[in-house]
Design a protein around this motif. Sequence first.
Motif, PDB file in Angstrom:
ATOM      1  N   ARG A 106       0.286  -7.468  -4.404  1.00  0.00           N
ATOM      2  CA  ARG A 106      -0.510  -6.325  -4.273  1.00  0.00           C
ATOM      3  C   ARG A 106      -1.875  -6.628  -4.445  1.00  0.00           C
ATOM      4  O   ARG A 106      -2.895  -6.089  -3.540  1.00  0.00           O
ATOM      5  CB  ARG A 106      -0.082  -5.162  -5.247  1.00  0.00           C
ATOM      6  CG  ARG A 106       1.488  -4.629  -4.814  1.00  0.00           C
ATOM      7  CD  ARG A 106       1.862  -3.846  -5.615  1.00  0.00           C
ATOM      8  NE  ARG A 106       3.153  -3.109  -5.375  1.00  0.00           N
ATOM      9  CZ  ARG A 106       3.867  -2.315  -6.164  1.00  0.00           C
ATOM     10  NH1 ARG A 106       3.224  -1.931  -7.376  1.00  0.00           N
ATOM     11  NH2 ARG A 106       5.094  -1.694  -5.557  1.00  0.00           N
ATOM     12  N   LEU A 151      12.815  -6.500 -11.035  1.00  0.00           N
ATOM     13  CA  LEU A 151      11.567  -6.629 -10.251  1.00  0.00           C
ATOM     14  C   LEU A 151      10.854  -7.575 -11.062  1.00  0.00           C
ATOM     15  O   LEU A 151      10.520  -7.795 -12.265  1.00  0.00           O
ATOM     16  CB  LEU A 151      10.930  -5.326 -10.791  1.00  0.00           C
ATOM     17  CG  LEU A 151       9.504  -5.098 -10.459  1.00  0.00           C
ATOM     18  CD1 LEU A 151       9.063  -5.086  -8.962  1.00  0.00           C
ATOM     19  CD2 LEU A 151       8.956  -3.609 -11.051  1.00  0.00           C
ATOM     20  N   ARG A 181       6.054  -4.970  -0.252  1.00  0.00           N
ATOM     21  CA  ARG A 181       7.212  -4.719  -0.873  1.00  0.00           C
ATOM     22  C   ARG A 181       7.293  -5.309  -2.152  1.00  0.00           C
ATOM     23  O   ARG A 181       6.668  -6.553  -2.354  1.00  0.00           O
ATOM     24  CB  ARG A 181       8.193  -5.191   0.350  1.00  0.00           C
ATOM     25  CG  ARG A 181       8.267  -4.650   1.477  1.00  0.00           C
ATOM     26  CD  ARG A 181       9.475  -5.238   2.269  1.00  0.00           C
ATOM     27  NE  ARG A 181      10.751  -5.039   2.023  1.00  0.00           N
ATOM     28  CZ  ARG A 181      11.682  -5.320   2.532  1.00  0.00           C
ATOM     29  NH1 ARG A 181      11.837  -6.181   3.605  1.00  0.00           N
ATOM     30  NH2 ARG A 181      12.943  -5.306   1.842  1.00  0.00           N
ATOM     31  N   ILE A 182       7.890  -4.799  -3.031  1.00  0.00           N
ATOM     32  CA  ILE A 182       8.214  -5.115  -4.499  1.00  0.00           C
ATOM     33  C   ILE A 182       8.768  -6.678  -4.317  1.00  0.00           C
ATOM     34  O   ILE A 182       9.754  -6.865  -3.317  1.00  0.00           O
ATOM     35  CB  ILE A 182       8.884  -4.430  -5.339  1.00  0.00           C
ATOM     36  CG1 ILE A 182      10.421  -4.191  -4.823  1.00  0.00           C
ATOM     37  CG2 ILE A 182       8.134  -3.029  -5.520  1.00  0.00           C
ATOM     38  CD1 ILE A 182      11.142  -3.286  -5.939  1.00  0.00           C
ATOM     39  N   THR A 189      11.285  -9.089  -6.120  1.00  0.00           N
ATOM     40  CA  THR A 189      12.654  -9.063  -7.006  1.00  0.00           C
ATOM     41  C   THR A 189      13.228 -10.395  -7.290  1.00  0.00           C
ATOM     42  O   THR A 189      12.921 -11.435  -6.298  1.00  0.00           O
ATOM     43  CB  THR A 189      13.690  -8.097  -6.565  1.00  0.00           C
ATOM     44  OG1 THR A 189      14.181  -8.572  -5.142  1.00  0.00           O
ATOM     45  CG2 THR A 189      13.156  -6.701  -6.254  1.00  0.00           C
ATOM     46  N   THR A 233       5.037  -9.350  -7.719  1.00  0.00           N
ATOM     47  CA  THR A 233       4.632  -8.023  -7.246  1.00  0.00           C
ATOM     48  C   THR A 233       3.028  -7.669  -7.405  1.00  0.00           C
ATOM     49  O   THR A 233       2.416  -7.114  -6.268  1.00  0.00           O
ATOM     50  CB  THR A 233       5.390  -6.875  -7.616  1.00  0.00           C
ATOM     51  OG1 THR A 233       6.749  -7.448  -7.451  1.00  0.00           O
ATOM     52  CG2 THR A 233       5.263  -5.610  -6.812  1.00  0.00           C
ATOM     53  N   ARG A 234       2.619  -7.750  -8.607  1.00  0.00           N
ATOM     54  CA  ARG A 234       1.202  -7.405  -8.923  1.00  0.00           C
ATOM     55  C   ARG A 234       0.138  -8.416  -7.989  1.00  0.00           C
ATOM     56  O   ARG A 234      -0.511  -7.942  -7.518  1.00  0.00           O
ATOM     57  CB  ARG A 234       0.978  -7.434 -10.469  1.00  0.00           C
ATOM     58  CG  ARG A 234      -0.316  -7.191 -10.533  1.00  0.00           C
ATOM     59  CD  ARG A 234      -0.635  -6.913 -12.217  1.00  0.00           C
ATOM     60  NE  ARG A 234      -0.258  -8.248 -12.879  1.00  0.00           N
ATOM     61  CZ  ARG A 234       0.743  -8.426 -13.748  1.00  0.00           C
ATOM     62  NH1 ARG A 234       1.591  -7.584 -13.727  1.00  0.00           N
ATOM     63  NH2 ARG A 234       0.860  -9.759 -14.325  1.00  0.00           N
ATOM     64  N   SER A 248       7.482  -8.351 -11.930  1.00  0.00           N
ATOM     65  CA  SER A 248       6.379  -7.533 -11.876  1.00  0.00           C
ATOM     66  C   SER A 248       5.258  -8.597 -11.637  1.00  0.00           C
ATOM     67  O   SER A 248       3.956  -8.358 -10.832  1.00  0.00           O
ATOM     68  CB  SER A 248       6.061  -7.192 -13.388  1.00  0.00           C
ATOM     69  OG  SER A 248       7.179  -6.297 -13.693  1.00  0.00           O
TER      70      SER A 248
END
Length: 778
Positions: free
Chosen positions: A93, A84, A300-301, A303, A89-90, A86
């Motif tokens: 979002r 992941l 979606r995360i 990766t 992804t953060r 992070s």
Amino acid sequence: MVFPFSSGKKARSARAAALRPTSAFFGRLQAVVNSRSTLLRLLMVALCLMALLLTVEAWKAAFTWRINDRADHGITARIGFHRLNSFETRRAREDAEAIVPFIFRHNPAPLESLPARLRTALGEVAQADSPADLPADIRAAFGLNAVEATVELNPAMPNEVNRDFARLKAAVSREEGTAGNRIDELIKEFEEFIRPLEKHGLADPAELARIDKLNNESTLEILPESGNGTRYLVSPAEVQLPDLLRSTGLLGKTWQQRYPELILIRRLLERWLLSEAPVTLHYDSPATQSARREARERVRIVTDDYNRGNLLLEPGQAIDEETLAVLRAEYEEIESHVTPAQRVARVVNVFLLLAVLAALNGYYLINNHPQLVKKFSRLALYLAAMVLAVAMGRWLSYDPWRAEVIPVMGTAMIFAIAYDQVLGAIMAFTLALFIVLSTTADFGQFVVLISVSATAVSRLSRVASRSSLIKIGFWAGAVYLLVSVGTDIIDGQSLQPLPVDSLVLIRSLRGMGWCLVTGFLVAGSLPFIESAFGVVTNISLLEMSDISHPLLKELVRRAPGTYNHSIAVATVGETAADSIGANGLLVRVGAYYHDIGKMLKPQYFIENMTEGMESRHLHLAPAMSTLIIIGHVKDGVDLARQHNLPRPIIDFIEQHHGTTLVEYFYRAATRKAEEQPDHRTDAEESSFRYPGPKPQSREAGVMMISDAVESASRTLSEPTPRRIESLVREITMKRLMDGQFDESTLTLSEIRTIEESLTKSLIGIYHGRIKYPEQKTA
């Protein structure tokens, strides 16, 4: 075929001999099973092993990497895995959340009354002759509240307020008698002018400023208050009246094109709108937050994909937080592929290792500290300390602490203080081995922990002061620094140009600091250690040896003879204990308090009787006198507990007479029984013995002999060296033959050394003096 009788007999004997060891083994096993106390202890050990298995997560392999660790040959991926990201992804979002519009609820009803209110205001203007004639609220709404407004309209005295009022007056009544028609035309244009507001509404600029993350670039979603209707997306400028009235605004750019009547009073009407226009939009925070959460959840995360063999860490490079996260992801991926059978095998292997360590610890405890095993409370404390130390060691082994040395070294010091240095060293070995294998699996770290603990334990034969524990922490820290740097150099991990890697040096200095912290922690918790383990350190002993202690002051006042006897016993007993390597200070302080029970009935003890005083025992039966003499032990224990004396001192009070016989009164009772055959039962030996227990330690054994020989030496009319030596020998042999030292671990050679020390001390006390010639009178 027929076998000779003798051959069959020999065969049966051989089979019986072969079965004998097995039968003996099963006999011992059956004895263990039949012993409830032994089974309970084994159950406690089993629970401890289970707790350790859970603490170290025995079903999982250890994650061995830490920040700033290095790998000489780098690290490559052992398996393909996803990690992941992070950060990405953060950010995704946050971007999704940022485009979610702020939801406002629109209620256009307040706008419907706005034209009527303007009609009322314009009617008042039409009837007024000056600004002063207008009501205060209308004057304020049109901005006619200046001081000059109190002056009547006079063309000779022009001013801004009068000009505005004149312009407004002319707009509503341009021709005589036609004012009403002019106002209708203005209101008709006004209704059309504000019609866009019914669609988007008006927001309070102050409320918009209070909303977090809302700026001029944000998007507002306008929804009807009822929940059903058209949805509009607008910018903050499209719902704020000041922005709408600007020349570039939705309302401002329509003045000249469509409203020729209103433009004549544009500035005045704008003032009135800014003052009177109602707020129709209200921020719906719950709906906005819900929409944002949904937007975040839809993302979606992100990766990062790694294939087997990908380079995760360059050779010689230090692991940073990002690389550690990648290594952690690889570790978790590998763990996810471990089968249940493999996990069971891991648990079994760890359990066998624990069982071996438990057997080594148990063997030493049973042979050297049987009291620890016999008392459930002490055994439970021992096992709980081990589990707690392992749990703390694992927790503190991770970044940013890296302080596993604290529980290992601290626990080793505690057990060295409470019991002995060997037990402390065994505990350090057990904890260091188990913590290292379940955390970093670094042999160099194991060597460091063992070296530090050995340094600390080796200096704990006596705790003379709290500062000595802090000094021990300092020296242990110095050893940590040297051994840590040395193991790194030997291991050859460093690829830096300097002989010592700076990261290793920083880590070693940090470990040195943790050692010093451990010294402070143990020094500060010393009273709790003494209370929990029932031990007493030299620090507490020195405090209790002060004559100002309430019990000693009371002993001096009530029983001065007993006090002098106690001082003498302390003097000779301390030297005797030191001669065999026992704790002489403990014997000295124990001697101060061993007879405190006599202060409750001092007149019944001969050392407190003055010359010419009649003994109170002359009028008592031997059995009653014995009860009084023996009672000083129980009274002493009660006094000691009332004054919170530590358990080792209470043990001296209970054990200094053991189960010896009160010979004087026993012989008196025997003579009386011979004279009166009907009272033979009054001379039973068991009734004239102290209740015990027998001495349980070497120090208590020294106290018993010292107390007996010091008291007996006072009866010698001529205390010559030969008589003193014979007296000491006789009393010691009597106690030995009576079995008083069976539980004290004293050896025959140590008893002989005690005899020699006591003889030497008593000879020194009762040495001969030169007789000086009498002084001649003048």
